[in-house]
Design an enzyme around this catalytic site. Sequence first.
Site, PDB file in Angstrom:
ATOM      1  N   PHE A   1     -10.589  -7.018  -5.804  1.00 24.65           N
ATOM      2  CA  PHE A   1      -9.569  -7.957  -5.353  1.00 24.65           C
ATOM      3  C   PHE A   1      -8.296  -7.199  -4.965  1.00 24.65           C
ATOM      4  O   PHE A   1      -7.794  -6.381  -5.725  1.00 24.65           O
ATOM      5  CB  PHE A   1      -9.262  -8.980  -6.450  1.00 24.65           C
ATOM      6  CG  PHE A   1      -8.166  -9.942  -6.044  1.00 24.65           C
ATOM      7  CD1 PHE A   1      -8.356 -10.827  -4.988  1.00 24.65           C
ATOM      8  CD2 PHE A   1      -6.942  -9.939  -6.696  1.00 24.65           C
ATOM      9  CE1 PHE A   1      -7.348 -11.695  -4.602  1.00 24.65           C
ATOM     10  CE2 PHE A   1      -5.931 -10.810  -6.310  1.00 24.65           C
ATOM     11  CZ  PHE A   1      -6.125 -11.686  -5.262  1.00 24.65           C
ATOM     12  N   GLN A   2      -7.768  -7.485  -3.795  1.00 22.57           N
ATOM     13  CA  GLN A   2      -6.574  -6.849  -3.244  1.00 22.57           C
ATOM     14  C   GLN A   2      -6.689  -5.332  -3.159  1.00 22.57           C
ATOM     15  O   GLN A   2      -5.706  -4.617  -3.256  1.00 22.57           O
ATOM     16  CB  GLN A   2      -5.307  -7.260  -4.020  1.00 22.57           C
ATOM     17  CG  GLN A   2      -4.987  -8.747  -3.812  1.00 22.57           C
ATOM     18  CD  GLN A   2      -3.589  -9.133  -4.249  1.00 22.57           C
ATOM     19  OE1 GLN A   2      -3.028  -8.535  -5.158  1.00 22.57           O
ATOM     20  NE2 GLN A   2      -3.021 -10.143  -3.603  1.00 22.57           N
TER      21      GLN A   2
ATOM     22  N   GLU B   1       6.846  -7.752   2.818  1.00 21.45           N
ATOM     23  CA  GLU B   1       6.930  -6.306   2.573  1.00 21.45           C
ATOM     24  C   GLU B   1       7.380  -5.524   3.807  1.00 21.45           C
ATOM     25  O   GLU B   1       7.923  -4.422   3.684  1.00 21.45           O
ATOM     26  CB  GLU B   1       5.588  -5.772   2.070  1.00 21.45           C
ATOM     27  CG  GLU B   1       5.229  -6.236   0.665  1.00 21.45           C
ATOM     28  CD  GLU B   1       4.530  -7.588   0.639  1.00 21.45           C
ATOM     29  OE1 GLU B   1       4.487  -8.286   1.679  1.00 21.45           O
ATOM     30  OE2 GLU B   1       4.016  -7.960  -0.432  1.00 21.45           O
TER      31      GLU B   1
ATOM     32  N   LYS C   1      -3.487   1.208 -10.830  1.00 21.03           N
ATOM     33  CA  LYS C   1      -2.943   0.429 -11.939  1.00 21.03           C
ATOM     34  C   LYS C   1      -3.181   1.163 -13.265  1.00 21.03           C
ATOM     35  O   LYS C   1      -2.299   1.200 -14.131  1.00 21.03           O
ATOM     36  CB  LYS C   1      -3.597  -0.958 -11.968  1.00 21.03           C
ATOM     37  CG  LYS C   1      -2.864  -1.918 -12.883  1.00 21.03           C
ATOM     38  CD  LYS C   1      -3.348  -3.347 -12.690  1.00 21.03           C
ATOM     39  CE  LYS C   1      -2.487  -4.294 -13.526  1.00 21.03           C
ATOM     40  NZ  LYS C   1      -2.920  -5.698 -13.394  1.00 21.03           N
TER      41      LYS C   1
ATOM     42  N   MET D   1      13.534  -9.159  27.463  1.00 22.17           N
ATOM     43  CA  MET D   1      13.150  -7.926  28.153  1.00 22.17           C
ATOM     44  C   MET D   1      11.805  -8.102  28.853  1.00 22.17           C
ATOM     45  O   MET D   1      11.601  -7.621  29.970  1.00 22.17           O
ATOM     46  CB  MET D   1      13.110  -6.755  27.162  1.00 22.17           C
ATOM     47  CG  MET D   1      12.890  -5.399  27.818  1.00 22.17           C
ATOM     48  SD  MET D   1      14.168  -4.985  29.022  1.00 22.17           S
ATOM     49  CE  MET D   1      15.306  -4.034  28.006  1.00 22.17           C
TER      50      MET D   1
END
Lengths: 190, 569
Positions: free
Chosen positions: B111-112, B49, B161, B473
């Site tokens: 959950f999640q 993501e 949801k 760097m």
Amino acid sequence: MIHTLVVYVEDKPGVLNRVASLFRRRAFNIESLTVGHTEQPGVSRMTIVIDGTQTNVERVEQNLYKLVNVLRVDDVSSVPAVVRDLALVKVKANARTRPEILQLAHIFRARIVDASKTTLILEVTGDENKIEATLDLLRPFGIVEMVRTGVVAMVRGPGRIDSAEVASWSSAARKPAAEQEGDSGINHSV
Amino acid sequence: MQLKGAQVIWECLVREGVDVVFGYPGGAILPAYDAMLDYPIHHVLVRHEQGATHMADGYARASGKVGVAVATSGPGATNMVTGIATAMMDSIPIVCITGQVGSKVIGTDAFQETDVTGITLPITKHNFLVTHAEDIAEAIREAFFIAKSGRQGPVLVDITKDAQQSTAEFEWDDTPVRLPGYRPQYRPLPEVVQHAMDLIKKAQRPLILAGHAVVTSNARREVLEFAEKTDTPVAMTLLGLGGIPASHPLNLGMMGMHGESWVNNAIQQADLLLAFGMRFDDRVTGNLKTYAVNAKKIHIEIDPSEIHKNVKVDVGIVGDLRETLLELLPYVPETKHTEWRAHIDSMKGEVAVRDIQFLPDSGHLYAAHVINDLWRLTKGQAVIVTDVGQHQMWEAQYYRHEQPRTLITSGGLGTMGFALPAAIGAKFARPDADIWAIVGDGGFQMTAAELSTAAQENIKVNVAVINNGYLGMVRQWQEFFYERRYAATPLRNPDFVKLAEAHGLAGIRVTQRADIPSAYEAALAEKGTVVIDFRVEQEDSVFPMVPAGADLEAMIRRPTSLAETAADP
């Protein structure tokens, strides 16, 4: 210098979190912060006290304005304003000390709101200085418990803001009547 | 009409002009994904993501439109955090749509479940948690409006949801969005404009500091007109590059830590700085106490909180850069600053002899040569997307951008792993453009999985890996400031040619400068994405350099001969 900011915000869940988070991440110090409803549904009002020697007040104002839910910020420190803090102070009291405490309460126009054999609760209202002075004099008797509401402030006279302006901000005013009550379903953050 | 919340999302996106989104499905966003199939929106399936947010970001930077990223709740949303913070620091308009667990179980550690509006609160311009289908349209409309107006930035819309699954009356509201607490000021106040004019008229050694706003407010023409009319040289910030043509005689080039010394010295010697939509970042000012102490300062900036933040200015003008310049232009006097410009030119000449681009490679492959050759071969017309590190600074020094939105780079946050996904996003914004991701070997591996995305989407981006086997760097800082103690900077890399081939893509290796043109031709001939592994000098450093927090004049100069830049003595 101590600055008192009056901040109008949209009454959305999470708005206090947004303001608090801003102060935290920009490392601004808050002396006190209060929040409550205004005369207009959908608009809340915060009073934020900042120590100007530690925190740049202009930066605080500009950053507050970056929050979408912040409607207006007024620094009322340099104008005549009524500034009030309320403290409830529970002090030890016995037959010997009670009259002395009552006398002090009278001088500071504090109210006795509870009494027991061993304690008194005083309700003191005023600006910071008055409350500090009261506390200093009560301390020798033994403060059992103390709580303060934080400062609220209002500009004297007609002021700079009118109810029409506040009403124009109200999200309730922008929405159909059916949605005015209760949970709108949009939380600007939790 | 009655629609599911999931459908409302896409109805809104289509009306906002979205035709591509970058995302990754999951449980809490599944209703939205199911509805998506019925709408004319192309979905790019990313591999992580973070890639989705960088793609949306690259898309936004290349097109000037709002980029959209989609993810599920919990880990999907938290993986977006780096990309959102990147967009926030560089004021890039993206809208992130995340699924959230059902409103009834919010706060139960379902959950999640994760508090993504809480997590992203300090790194978004604004965010929304929507728990009712009937509120989705308003939230998305406001999200796009906030993202693309004022000082642009990322906005996140978290939709439960059950809000996606339930039905609501949908009617598109096409009246202007009205947010009482959000009123960006585009037009400057007349009195401050007047005050600025007084300073402009008095200036003998004026200098424009052109920032990102030259690009984002489309102020190219106005900045050029101002510079030409007042004969004022222009120093660029990293994100300003391309805002005005590099070839313009008044364009001095980049300022700051790795800017050219004539630019930094001009800043220190100027008597008037005109800051055009930039924010005096520590990477451009160095030590604030000694920064341009002789100069009056005018700061034009859309975000009032930036004025006086780092540098106290004499006139702060809150406004959109283009609008403000349009107000100023009729009144600015036509002037000549011949002496001042001749003085800057003399500083330039002295420095140019040290420039690596004019020096022979002596058998080494130098990153600066690679980038300079790419500039020549692409005729300066490519869209370059860089990662973060040495190659990014060499790009800024040796690829001369003529057009706005042709340099896409993570400036403020300095996000390694940005280039490849942002380049993929840029390709969707500019399908006909020649897109080059210039990446270090370290940053490339942070998001190299997005090669699969490029392969699956059948799109062509050219990936130039500046491979020095170090986190270059950081290694450079260790060399300069930590006695060459190379803690955790050497990299053992995979074979990048084989890595490309494993994705069904072409890989090319280049080890000497003479092979750069043929590698470029081979890359062009490929239909798909190409990875070129440039095995460059390992211990090369970016010069010149102002050490962090040092005075701008205190630059570590570019060595006079290549021998000094070579690795070991």
